[in-house]
Design a protein around this motif. Structure first.
Motif, mmCIF file in Angstrom:
data_model
loop_
_atom_site.group_PDB
_atom_site.id
_atom_site.type_symbol
_atom_site.label_atom_id
_atom_site.label_comp_id
_atom_site.label_asym_id
_atom_site.label_seq_id
_atom_site.Cartn_x
_atom_site.Cartn_y
_atom_site.Cartn_z
ATOM 1 N N ILE A 32 96.348 -6.725 17.837
ATOM 2 C CA ILE A 32 96.997 -7.803 18.566
ATOM 3 C C ILE A 32 96.501 -7.862 20.008
ATOM 4 C CG2 ILE A 32 99.017 -6.435 19.249
ATOM 5 C CD1 ILE A 32 98.928 -10.160 18.175
ATOM 6 N N GLU A 33 96.190 -6.701 20.589
ATOM 7 C CA GLU A 33 95.635 -6.703 21.941
ATOM 8 C C GLU A 33 94.240 -7.313 21.954
ATOM 9 O OE1 GLU A 33 94.682 -3.600 25.627
ATOM 10 O OE2 GLU A 33 95.728 -2.896 23.827
ATOM 11 N N ARG A 34 93.454 -7.029 20.919
ATOM 12 C CA ARG A 34 92.114 -7.625 20.804
ATOM 13 C C ARG A 34 92.188 -9.147 20.727
ATOM 14 N NH1 ARG A 34 87.574 -4.328 21.722
ATOM 15 N NH2 ARG A 34 88.062 -2.202 21.032
ATOM 16 N N VAL A 35 93.135 -9.647 19.938
ATOM 17 C CA VAL A 35 93.307 -11.099 19.814
ATOM 18 C C VAL A 35 93.685 -11.697 21.168
ATOM 19 C CG1 VAL A 35 94.605 -12.954 18.702
ATOM 20 C CG2 VAL A 35 93.985 -10.918 17.387
ATOM 21 N N ALA A 36 94.632 -11.059 21.841
ATOM 22 C CA ALA A 36 95.087 -11.554 23.140
ATOM 23 C C ALA A 36 93.949 -11.569 24.161
ATOM 24 C CB ALA A 36 96.246 -10.704 23.652
ATOM 25 N N GLU A 37 93.072 -10.585 24.114
ATOM 26 C CA GLU A 37 91.933 -10.548 25.032
ATOM 27 C C GLU A 37 91.002 -11.736 24.805
ATOM 28 O OE1 GLU A 37 90.183 -6.724 24.412
ATOM 29 O OE2 GLU A 37 91.443 -5.741 25.908
ATOM 30 N N ILE B 53 100.604 -28.063 26.703
ATOM 31 C CA ILE B 53 99.838 -27.876 25.461
ATOM 32 C C ILE B 53 99.872 -26.405 25.067
ATOM 33 C CG2 ILE B 53 97.516 -27.909 24.453
ATOM 34 C CD1 ILE B 53 96.998 -30.470 26.018
ATOM 35 N N ILE B 54 100.255 -26.162 23.825
ATOM 36 C CA ILE B 54 100.358 -24.807 23.281
ATOM 37 C C ILE B 54 99.323 -24.641 22.171
ATOM 38 C CG2 ILE B 54 101.859 -23.104 22.184
ATOM 39 C CD1 ILE B 54 102.898 -23.966 24.904
ATOM 40 N N VAL B 55 98.497 -23.619 22.274
ATOM 41 C CA VAL B 55 97.537 -23.313 21.210
ATOM 42 C C VAL B 55 98.056 -22.123 20.415
ATOM 43 C CG1 VAL B 55 95.169 -22.660 20.624
ATOM 44 C CG2 VAL B 55 95.599 -24.198 22.555
ATOM 45 N N ASN B 56 98.142 -22.316 19.111
ATOM 46 C CA ASN B 56 98.591 -21.257 18.201
ATOM 47 C C ASN B 56 97.372 -20.493 17.694
ATOM 48 O OD1 ASN B 56 99.630 -19.678 16.176
ATOM 49 N ND2 ASN B 56 100.511 -21.343 14.992
ATOM 50 N N VAL B 57 97.229 -19.256 18.117
ATOM 51 C CA VAL B 57 96.140 -18.390 17.660
ATOM 52 C C VAL B 57 96.729 -17.339 16.733
ATOM 53 C CG1 VAL B 57 94.385 -16.707 18.354
ATOM 54 C CG2 VAL B 57 94.745 -18.782 19.727
ATOM 55 N N GLN B 58 96.160 -17.202 15.543
ATOM 56 C CA GLN B 58 96.682 -16.245 14.577
ATOM 57 C C GLN B 58 96.494 -14.808 15.074
ATOM 58 O OE1 GLN B 58 98.418 -17.213 11.894
ATOM 59 N NE2 GLN B 58 98.104 -19.277 12.677
ATOM 60 N N GLY B 59 97.486 -13.971 14.824
ATOM 61 C CA GLY B 59 97.453 -12.597 15.319
ATOM 62 C C GLY B 59 96.545 -11.659 14.563
ATOM 63 N N ASP B 60 95.860 -12.174 13.537
ATOM 64 C CA ASP B 60 94.950 -11.318 12.767
ATOM 65 C C ASP B 60 93.496 -11.778 12.879
ATOM 66 O OD1 ASP B 60 95.045 -13.646 11.310
ATOM 67 O OD2 ASP B 60 95.821 -12.734 9.467
ATOM 68 N N GLU B 61 93.160 -12.409 14.027
ATOM 69 C CA GLU B 61 91.792 -12.880 14.243
ATOM 70 C C GLU B 61 91.214 -12.279 15.526
ATOM 71 O OE1 GLU B 61 90.868 -16.971 13.565
ATOM 72 O OE2 GLU B 61 92.681 -17.303 12.393
ATOM 73 N N PRO B 62 90.900 -10.990 15.500
ATOM 74 C CA PRO B 62 90.406 -10.333 16.717
ATOM 75 C C PRO B 62 89.000 -10.766 17.134
ATOM 76 C CG PRO B 62 90.348 -8.829 14.845
ATOM 77 C CD PRO B 62 91.085 -10.037 14.383
ATOM 78 N N LEU B 63 88.304 -11.508 16.278
ATOM 79 C CA LEU B 63 86.954 -11.977 16.618
ATOM 80 C C LEU B 63 86.929 -13.475 16.911
ATOM 81 C CD1 LEU B 63 84.806 -10.051 13.952
ATOM 82 C CD2 LEU B 63 85.258 -9.399 16.325
ATOM 83 N N ILE B 64 88.074 -14.109 17.045
ATOM 84 C CA ILE B 64 88.086 -15.555 17.265
ATOM 85 C C ILE B 64 87.342 -15.902 18.555
ATOM 86 C CG2 ILE B 64 90.330 -15.511 18.451
ATOM 87 C CD1 ILE B 64 90.848 -18.268 17.104
ATOM 88 N N PRO B 65 86.399 -16.835 18.510
ATOM 89 C CA PRO B 65 85.652 -17.190 19.726
ATOM 90 C C PRO B 65 86.548 -17.902 20.743
ATOM 91 C CG PRO B 65 84.491 -17.909 17.729
ATOM 92 C CD PRO B 65 85.880 -17.537 17.321
ATOM 93 N N PRO B 66 86.538 -17.482 21.983
ATOM 94 C CA PRO B 66 87.322 -18.173 23.018
ATOM 95 C C PRO B 66 86.980 -19.664 23.114
ATOM 96 C CG PRO B 66 86.551 -16.062 23.834
ATOM 97 C CD PRO B 66 85.869 -16.271 22.511
ATOM 98 N N SER B 67 85.743 -20.021 22.774
ATOM 99 C CA SER B 67 85.311 -21.413 22.882
ATOM 100 C C SER B 67 86.106 -22.346 21.983
ATOM 101 C CB SER B 67 83.817 -21.538 22.561
ATOM 102 O OG SER B 67 83.557 -21.078 21.241
ATOM 103 N N VAL B 68 86.484 -21.885 20.786
ATOM 104 C CA VAL B 68 87.221 -22.773 19.883
ATOM 105 C C VAL B 68 88.678 -22.913 20.319
ATOM 106 C CG1 VAL B 68 85.683 -22.244 17.949
ATOM 107 C CG2 VAL B 68 87.838 -21.001 18.172
ATOM 108 N N ILE B 69 89.205 -21.896 20.965
ATOM 109 C CA ILE B 69 90.564 -21.983 21.504
ATOM 110 C C ILE B 69 90.610 -23.072 22.582
ATOM 111 C CG2 ILE B 69 92.407 -20.764 22.716
ATOM 112 C CD1 ILE B 69 91.316 -18.153 21.514
#
Length: 263
Positions: A30-35, A94-110
């Motif tokens: 979860i910390e990885r996702v938040a980063e 505006i609220i973006v919902n990022v799933q808590g199990d995606e530690p590799l999600i690219p910041p660009s798509v957020i």
């Protein structure tokens, strides 16, 4: 343009117990996702959880807020709505919902999905898609398809192969290698919402289409709200559901660390 990222994180997971707290090279998942969310330029990143153990782990982490929410939510969207109420966010936030199990999600798509919602005022929700290029995905019910109009507003989401090419899709050629897939788009499950919509969402009844397809986003369309869909600027890697998925992420991050060290 500013936006807030909220990361729903349930402690319980059938296939991977205590998944949000799984160790990934010395940090919890979860910390990885938040980063990753922090790197997107979000003005605030909030982990919304139903478990005190996750709250305790993140208390000392800089720049990450933690919100303890109800255990009774049926979906991550409901959890987001509670966060908006607790924080008293303005309706136009505006609220973006990022799933808590995606530690590799690219910041660009957020950032992309937040920007798309900001620039498309007729939409209450924004999400992303990617072209389907694999024959197996085209006819796989677990690869959700999305169809949009000329303004990139969603017409429908389905597990079925949609749109169906009447002249070229047949029972015989579904396994062929030369079927034209150019009109097929796979939905990518990241969402941006306006707070005003999230406040209303909690009151929306479950739709018949949602029950049939088992796709929550159909509730939004059923009640007449607009969803903007754009092709993702970068394809997010798959999330973590199993121990094997977790090891894949560890391997990817280990390789990245080695490459940085070598360079």
């Amino acid at each position: 343009m500013s936006f807030i990222v909220v990361i729903p994180a349930r402690y319980q997971s059938t296939r991977l117990p205590a998944k949000p707290l799984a160790d990934i090279l010395g940090k919890t998942m979860i910390e990885r996702v938040a980063e990753q969310a922090l790197q997107s330029g979000a003005k605030q990143v909030i982990v919304a959880t139903d478990d005190q153990r996750i709250v305790d782990v993140l208390k000392g982490v800089d720049n990450i807020d933690v919100c303890l929410t109800s255990k009774n939510h049926e979906s991550g969207t409901d959890r987001l709505a509670e966060v908006c109420t607790l924080y008293q966010f303005a309706d136009d936030e505006i609220i973006v919902n990022v799933q808590g199990d995606e530690p590799l999600i690219p910041p660009s798509v957020i950032k992309q999905v937040a920007t798309n919602l900001f620039t498309n005022e007729q939409a209450s929700v924004a999400t992303l898609s990617a072209p389907i290029t694999d024959q197996e995905d085209a006819f796989n019910i677990n690869a959700v398809k999305v169809v949009t109009d000329k303004n990139k507003l969603a017409l429908y989401f389905s597990r079925a192969t949609t749109p169906w090419d009447r002249d070229n899709f047949t029972a015989k050629n579904q396994q062929a290698k030369n079927v034209d897939l150019q009109h097929l788009q796979r939905h990518i499950g990241i969402y941006a919402y306006r707070v005003s919509f999230l406040k209303q969402y909690a009151q929306l009844s479950v739709s018949p289409l949602e029950l049939i397809e088992k796709l929550e986003q159909l509730r939004v369309l059923w009640h007449g709200y607009k969803i903007h869909v754009d092709i993702a600027c970068e394809l997010p890697p798959a999330g973590v559901d199993t121990a094997d998925d977790l090891q894949r992420v560890i391997n990817v991050l280990s390789d990245r660390a080695l490459n940085r060290k070598d360079s």
